[in-house]
Design an enzyme around this catalytic site. Structure first.
Site, short mmCIF file in Angstrom:
data_model
loop_
_atom_site.label_atom_id
_atom_site.label_comp_id
_atom_site.label_asym_id
_atom_site.label_seq_id
_atom_site.Cartn_x
_atom_site.Cartn_y
_atom_site.Cartn_z
N ASP A 98 0.76 -1.24 0.01
CA ASP A 98 0.08 -0.04 -0.17
C ASP A 98 0.71 1.17 -0.12
O ASP A 98 1.60 1.42 1.08
CB ASP A 98 -0.95 -0.12 1.33
CG ASP A 98 -2.21 0.75 1.17
OD1 ASP A 98 -2.00 1.74 0.57
OD2 ASP A 98 -3.19 0.23 1.73
N ASP A 200 -2.72 4.71 -2.04
CA ASP A 200 -3.71 5.58 -1.12
C ASP A 200 -3.91 6.89 -1.52
O ASP A 200 -2.87 7.62 -1.69
CB ASP A 200 -2.95 5.18 0.43
CG ASP A 200 -3.74 5.89 1.37
OD1 ASP A 200 -4.70 5.34 1.61
OD2 ASP A 200 -3.32 6.86 1.82
N GLU A 257 -6.68 4.50 -5.18
CA GLU A 257 -7.83 4.83 -4.51
C GLU A 257 -8.39 6.10 -5.10
O GLU A 257 -7.88 7.32 -4.75
CB GLU A 257 -7.60 5.03 -3.12
CG GLU A 257 -8.73 5.41 -2.20
CD GLU A 257 -8.28 5.99 -0.87
OE1 GLU A 257 -9.26 5.26 0.13
OE2 GLU A 257 -7.40 6.33 -0.39
N HIS A 329 -11.18 -1.92 4.42
CA HIS A 329 -10.84 -1.55 5.65
C HIS A 329 -11.32 -0.25 6.17
O HIS A 329 -11.20 0.16 7.22
CB HIS A 329 -9.25 -1.47 6.05
CG HIS A 329 -8.81 -0.32 5.10
ND1 HIS A 329 -8.71 -0.40 3.70
CD2 HIS A 329 -7.96 0.69 5.76
CE1 HIS A 329 -7.87 0.68 3.44
NE2 HIS A 329 -7.68 1.58 4.31
N ASP A 330 -11.96 0.54 5.01
CA ASP A 330 -12.53 1.87 5.69
C ASP A 330 -14.16 1.89 5.60
O ASP A 330 -14.62 2.78 5.56
CB ASP A 330 -12.14 2.83 4.51
CG ASP A 330 -10.71 3.21 4.38
OD1 ASP A 330 -10.26 3.22 5.40
OD2 ASP A 330 -10.28 3.46 3.37
C1 GLC Z 1 -7.28 6.04 2.89
C2 GLC Z 1 -6.85 4.90 3.43
C3 GLC Z 1 -7.64 5.15 4.87
C4 GLC Z 1 -6.57 6.14 5.51
C5 GLC Z 1 -6.66 7.28 4.42
C6 GLC Z 1 -5.31 8.33 5.01
O1 GLC Z 1 -8.46 6.43 2.28
O2 GLC Z 1 -7.61 3.72 2.71
O3 GLC Z 1 -7.54 4.01 5.72
O4 GLC Z 1 -7.16 6.47 6.72
O5 GLC Z 1 -6.20 7.15 3.11
O6 GLC Z 1 -4.11 7.68 4.56
#
Ligand code: GLC
Ligand code: CA
Length: 573
Positions: A98, A200, A257, A329-330
């Site tokens: 990641d 990310d 993402e 995970h979010d």
């Molecule tokens: C992304 C991740 C999340 C994290 C955020 C800041 O959205 O998936 O879990 O808190 O970025 O890095």
């Protein structure tokens, strides 16, 4: 579409902290992932996305990286990582790490140096700005709440930008030296044999630094300035540079993402020469049956979910592959998110993953989804660890919700639900750890666990294995990846149906979110009775055969069917 190795991806996302502990410290580790590789292989996954395992103060569970070239001791060592890559490879599984490159941790050596000398080399790795009128440079709100600017300690009027928590200072992508450094880091990791990266918060790299305050969008006077911090013009220059210098040389799979892709951006983002291999399809992540807009109305939510899924596919229109998923995970668990309490049953929980698993694209499952892990609502906010979850609670209070109402909202949507430890068996702490787990195990583990489901051929786990095996079946796989998508029965409330078609196969996917039977004339599903008669049932969630009769299909409550249509008409329009 030119064929690529990663088009066959059936991914499995691991949140390492909660997956499997092997040394009794209550925190999952890389040896734990190695121990469970067999299970991932048995599910049929061929790619693993590992959430961040780099050294980190863990303010955001590893999304605050303090050293990009090492492994946090709580997860293990570089040797463990190399072992994981090698052992996974033996099973035909590639590992994605990641990449958290929008921001680092405030404990990263770069930021520490930057604080000491904000106008020097490392100062230029971050975004420092002078304040205005005794306050921050502007009224941007951080994505995790509060001002996006934090005052630099010991300085009169200097602030740094953080789109997430204040311990996650944003990196300055305008600086070519920083970009070069990130490319070098990626190349070094790729040389270790990685399959690629999940990227990310990648659509935030470019900002539109506008010093004007924006109209406030909340009582705090701040503004979540998405058009200034997300997908800003010029972003693709950074992304293409990353691709050329860091990813392309090793044919990496990269999944961004990246939300809200516009039709005009598709080519540049996921087209043949686009910035990424794929991006996660977020069209369903704003759907939650317990959000005020749905208020327990599973059906209303389901219809909107269906429309959004098809809309996203229409935007892409065969020019690239989205990454389809339901959990990560979010987000909280899909059973709790998509189904109202009274709608949760053995049929409905099997129907859910079928809704998007056979759409064009690659697919990802999240740890625990394959056994139907559930949310674990808390009695008090003290039981939540996640800082943004607490910030969200405060926001609810500010908006005038009572503490009970705010806790209800958190309980029905906190991302932390997906982070409870993996439930491997019925022993103490679900076989996750012999110590004290860092986050409480859902007490339902006594009956809801991997081992119990592995022994039961009718379990959800076996259904998920079947789901993956259908998708990867050699004579069907290409149809699922490259075949045309033909949405079906879109005007039928509670029905999400589509056909996938190429010169080899015609496959019909029908799912129902109705709690009663529904009769569908076969012609409506564009499949004649003859086609049905010679068809092959690939997957369903009832023990008895589907109800076809006299040109009609009677769909049972919450039924899902995946059918390869037979007959001569295969391959025609
Ligand atoms: C992304 C991740 C999340 C994290 C955020 C800041 O959205 O998936 O879990 O808190 O970025 O890095
Ligand atoms: Ca451990």
């Amino acid at each position: 579409m030119k064929k690529q190795w990663w088009h066959r991806t059936v991914g499995y996302q691991i949140y390492p902290k909660s997956f499997q502990d092997t040394n009794g410290d209550g925190i999952g580790d890389l040896q734990g992932v190695i121990r469970r590789l067999d299970k991932i292989a048995a599910l049929g996954a061929n790619v693993i996305w590992l959430c961040p395992v780099f050294p980190s103060p863990m303010v955001d569970n590893g999304y605050d990286v303090s050293d990009y070239m090492d492994i946090d001791p709580c997860f293990g060592s570089m040797e463990d990582m190399k072992e994981l890559i090698a052992k996974a490879k033996e099973k035909g599984i590639r590992i994605l790490m990641d990449l958290v490159a929008n921001h680092s941790s405030d404990q990263h050596e770069w930021f520490q140096k930057a604080l000491r000398d904000p106008y020097g080399k490392y100062g230029n790795y971050y975004v420092f700005r002078e304040g205005r009128a005794g306050g921050p440079p502007n009224n941007w709100r951080s994505i995790f709440g509060g001002s996006a600017w934090e005052k630099v300690p010991g300085r009169e009027n200097l602030y740094y930008l953080h789109l997430f928590t204040k311990q996650q200072p944003d990196l300055n992508w305008e600086n070519p030296e920083l970009r070069e450094e990130i490319c070098r880091i990626i190349r070094e990791w790729m040389e270790l044999g990685l399959g690629g990266f999940r990227l990310d918060a990648i659509s935030h790299l470019k900002k539109n630094y506008d010093y004007e305050d924006l109209p406030a969008d909340g009582p705090d006077g701040l503004c979540l300035a998405f058009d200034h911090i997300n997908n800003v013009k010029g972003l693709s220059d950074f992304l293409l540079e990353l691709k050329e210098k860091a990813f392309a040389p090793s044919d990496a799979l990269t999944i961004g993402e990246y939300d809200n892709m516009k039709p005009e951006d598709v080519e540049a983002v996921i087209g043949e020469n686009g910035s990424f291999s794929s991006v996660f399809d977020f069209s369903h992540t704003h759907h939650n049956v317990y959000y005020p807009e749905w208020n327990g109305d599973t059906l209303g939510m389901f219809n909107d979910y269906r429309d959004k899924l098809f809309e996203a596919q229409k935007v892409v229109d065969g020019r690239g592959l989205l990454c389809n998923f339901l959990e990560n995970h979010d987000k909280n668990r899909c059973i709790d998110r998509f189904l109202a309490k009274e709608d949760r049953n053995p049929h409905s929980i099997r129907m859910l993953p079928v809704t998007n698993f056979f759409l064009p694209g690659i697919v990802f499952l999240y740890q625990g989804q394959e056994i139907g892990m559930r949310d674990f609502p808390k009695k008090s906010m003290d039981e939540y660890v996640d800082a943004p979850t607490h910030a969200e609670y405060e926001e609810f209070l500010k908006k005038g919700l009572t503490p009970e109402e705010a806790l209800f909202r958190i309980n029905s949507n906190s991302r932390e639900h997906s982070r409870t430890p993996m439930q491997w068996d019925g022993s103490e702490n679900a076989g996750f750890t012999t110590g004290t787990p860092w986050f409480a195990v859902n007490p339902n583990y006594t009956w809801l666990n991997y081992e119990a489901q592995e022994k039961d051929p009718d379990s959800l786990l076996h259904f998920y294995r079947k789901l993956v095996s259908v998708r990867r079946r050699p004579d069907l796989e290409e149809t699922f990846i490259y075949g045309r998508l033909i949405p079906r029965l879109q005007d039928r409330s509670g029905i999400l149906a589509y056909e996938r078609r190429d010169e080899r196969n015609r496959i019909l996917v029908v799912t129902s979110a109705l709690s009663e039977e529904m009769r569908l004339p076969l012609a409506e599903a564009d499949a004649t009775e003859a086609l049905m008669n010679e068809s092959e049932l690939l997957l369903d969630n009832y023990e008895t055969a589907p109800l076809f009769e006299k040109g009609e299909l009677t769909l049972r409550p919450w039924e899902c069917l995946v059918i390869r249509l037979g007959g001569k008409e295969r391959g025609t329009d």
